[in-house]
Scaffold this motif. Structure first.
Motif, PDB file in Angstrom:
ATOM      1  N   MET A  38       0.816  -1.213   0.000  1.00  0.00           N
ATOM      2  CA  MET A  38       0.000   0.000   0.000  1.00  0.00           C
ATOM      3  C   MET A  38       0.850   1.264   0.000  1.00  0.00           C
ATOM      4  O   MET A  38       0.642   2.168  -0.810  1.00  0.00           O
ATOM      5  CB  MET A  38      -0.944  -0.005   1.201  1.00  0.00           C
ATOM      6  N   ASN A  39       1.824   1.343   0.897  1.00  0.00           N
ATOM      7  CA  ASN A  39       2.651   2.560   0.983  1.00  0.00           C
ATOM      8  C   ASN A  39       3.717   2.638  -0.108  1.00  0.00           C
ATOM      9  O   ASN A  39       4.426   3.634  -0.212  1.00  0.00           O
ATOM     10  CB  ASN A  39       3.315   2.649   2.357  1.00  0.00           C
ATOM     11  N   PHE A  61      -2.543   9.322  -2.837  1.00  0.00           N
ATOM     12  CA  PHE A  61      -2.408   7.969  -2.311  1.00  0.00           C
ATOM     13  C   PHE A  61      -1.724   7.930  -0.939  1.00  0.00           C
ATOM     14  O   PHE A  61      -1.251   6.884  -0.516  1.00  0.00           O
ATOM     15  CB  PHE A  61      -1.627   7.094  -3.300  1.00  0.00           C
ATOM     16  N   GLU A  62      -1.684   9.057  -0.273  1.00  0.00           N
ATOM     17  CA  GLU A  62      -1.089   9.077   1.059  1.00  0.00           C
ATOM     18  C   GLU A  62      -1.923   8.244   2.024  1.00  0.00           C
ATOM     19  O   GLU A  62      -3.152   8.177   1.913  1.00  0.00           O
ATOM     20  CB  GLU A  62      -0.977  10.516   1.565  1.00  0.00           C
ATOM     21  N   GLU A  63      -1.254   7.601   2.974  1.00  0.00           N
ATOM     22  CA  GLU A  63      -1.945   6.749   3.931  1.00  0.00           C
ATOM     23  C   GLU A  63      -3.044   7.524   4.659  1.00  0.00           C
ATOM     24  O   GLU A  63      -2.844   8.638   5.124  1.00  0.00           O
ATOM     25  CB  GLU A  63      -0.957   6.189   4.947  1.00  0.00           C
ATOM     26  N   TYR A 116      -6.363   5.925  -0.901  1.00  0.00           N
ATOM     27  CA  TYR A 116      -5.609   4.846  -0.241  1.00  0.00           C
ATOM     28  C   TYR A 116      -6.562   3.739   0.212  1.00  0.00           C
ATOM     29  O   TYR A 116      -6.326   2.551  -0.023  1.00  0.00           O
ATOM     30  CB  TYR A 116      -4.861   5.433   0.951  1.00  0.00           C
TER      31      TYR A 116
END
Length: 475
Positions: A227-228, A237-239, A244
């Motif tokens: 994911m990261n 797409f930052e946590e 995300y």
């Protein structure tokens, strides 16, 4: 310190030439002290820890600064924190001080890059762009295309069916320019039958997702790890962001509902789908078809990657006796150094994003055969680029530099269209390059591939490929 917030903006937004460095430093110290008191009231802990920006305010502010005050990019966190909950007031004040807010599709001046080389530039999707001049070039090509707009304007608003793009004018325009951005969601859903499948199985996505989220297996662990790693250079797409979360859900559901499960690189493919389609469930159906559909990359993402490795051998077979094969052999470069990533990620992180989207328009219409045909044409370009290259490392660098700035792919796409490779022909080629049953992805081609040359259908196709090389370098 003024209490209405305009004091900080009035200062920060002044032209650089009117703000002495010493004054700026002193003013920033006062601002920091004021913000510390604000943080205490809001429960924020450290400088730069602005709340998650799901509305695109950060991207808007960065875009504004890129155009009007690039030296103030470093103030984005402070300004967003100061104007928390008053973002529209912020942009009103910005426009009062500098002029209209730039639109997402507005081309920003390349002088920003020349005069402020330390500034991190982002494209209109939110990705950090290393080569901003190349991005401006491809963006101009993608958005300023009167011929494409005129062609598709005739069918816009009608009962669009992108599966019938056999009309020569529309198809030629598609090859040259790709689809308009606003038509891609509908087109991609139709071309992959996602629209039909979603209507036929309205509960499948939710059911698959619920089942997947209740598991703790290899696929769920691998997805969590990746994911990261998915587009770390894109703010969307930052946590903790909405994108995300959607990415995790789509990958989980597809891993449960397909025999392939989950494989690295599917995360990047799913990310692009979410960016373009802006719909979680439609992205699920398109990704499922790309992963397991016979028209697309079925067999690429399973645990053995069997079909992917077979197609590498197909590529080598078609390139036998070509300039590229000879040059790569001289340099000790394996074709798989390039093509495995091309095929698995469908050119993501290989070429500029707008170029990738153009290629995806064709790929989703024509399927995996387009990947091979286009890769054959790219290999011709490689032969020309490597003509004066003498070592392995330089060869890789030359190819990477070329691909990372490749913008005008229309001529290459049209050239790929001249290679006749039907799904039936591809299956015939694969049958001549089958690895043994006990296949391991770690084994080399020489150890695994057994060719049945007696039934080989490649002779005519190889002749067409050689003819492409005989044409010489593309003008």
């Amino acid at each position: 310190m003024p209490q209405d917030g305009w004091g900080i903006e009035n200062f920060l937004l002044r032209r650089e030439s009117t703000v002495p460095d010493e004054e700026f430093v002193k003013m920033m110290e006062k601002i920091d002290g004021h913000l510390e008191r604000c943080r205490g009231a809001r429960g924020l802990k450290t400088v730069g820890t602005c709340p998650d920006d799901d509305s695109g305010v950060r991207v808007r502010l960065e875009r504004f600064y890129y155009k009007h005050a690039p030296s103030h990019i470093g103030s984005v966190d402070i300004v967003l924190e100061f104007f928390l909950g008053r973002e529209e007031e912020l942009f009103r004040k910005l426009e009062e001080g500098y002029g209209p807010e730039p639109t997402p599709h507005e081309t920003l001046t390349a002088d920003v890059v020349v005069n402020h080389p330390g500034v991190k530039m982002r494209d209109h999707h939110g990705f950090i762009v290393e080569n901003y001049k190349a991005y401006l070039k491809v963006k101009d090509l993608c958005f300023n295309t009167p011929e494409r707009d005129e062609t598709f304007e005739k069918i816009r608003g009608a009962n669009l069916d992108f599966k019938t793009l056999s009309n020569s004018a529309k198809k030629c325009t598609l090859y040259q320019y790709g689809l308009p951005n606003d038509l891609r969601p509908l087109a991609w859903a139709q071309l992959t039958s996602a629209s039909v499948n979603q209507k036929s199985h309205p509960d499948e996505y939710r059911a698959s997702l619920a089942s997947a989220l209740s598991l703790n297996n290899e696929a769920t662990v691998a997805i969590s790890k990746d994911m990261n790693r998915t587009f770390p250079n894109c703010t969307l797409f930052e946590e903790g962001s909405e994108m995300y979360t959607s990415l995790h859900r789509v990958l989980s559901a597809v891993s449960f509902s397909t025999e392939e499960g989950y494989c690295q690189s599917m995360n990047f493919v799913a990310g692009i789908l979410l960016l373009v389609l802006k719909d979680e469930e439609v992205s699920y159906w398109v990704l499922k078809e790309m992963v397991s559909g016979a028209k697309y990359n079925r067999g690429y993402y399973d645990v053995t990657m069997r079909t992917l490795m077979v197609d590498q051998v197909v590529m080598k077979k078609l390139l036998e006796d070509s300039q590229t094969a000879d040059k790569l052999a001289d340099l000790g470069v394996s074709l798989e150094n390039f093509t495995i990533k091309w095929f698995l990620c469908i050119f993501i992180d290989v070429m500029p994003l707008e170029t990738v989207l153009h290629l995806w328009d064709i790929y989703l219409m024509e399927g995996v055969t387009f990947l091979l045909r286009f890769s054959l044409v790219l290999s011709k370009e490689m032969a020309s680029l490597l003509e004066n290259t003498e070592d392995f490392t330089t060869a890789l660098s030359v190819i990477d530099d070329y691909l990372s700035t490749l913008t005008l792919v229309g001529p290459l796409v049209r050239e790929a269209a001249q290679i006749s490779l039907s799904p039936k022909q591809l299956e015939g080629l694969r049958a001549t390059c089958q690895p043994p049953t006990a296949y391991s992805p770690q084994q080399s081609d020489a150890e695994t591939v057994e060719e049945n040359t007696a039934a080989s259908p490649t002779k005519k196709l190889k002749k067409k490929v050689r003819n492409i090389f005989k044409r010489g370098k593309r003008s």
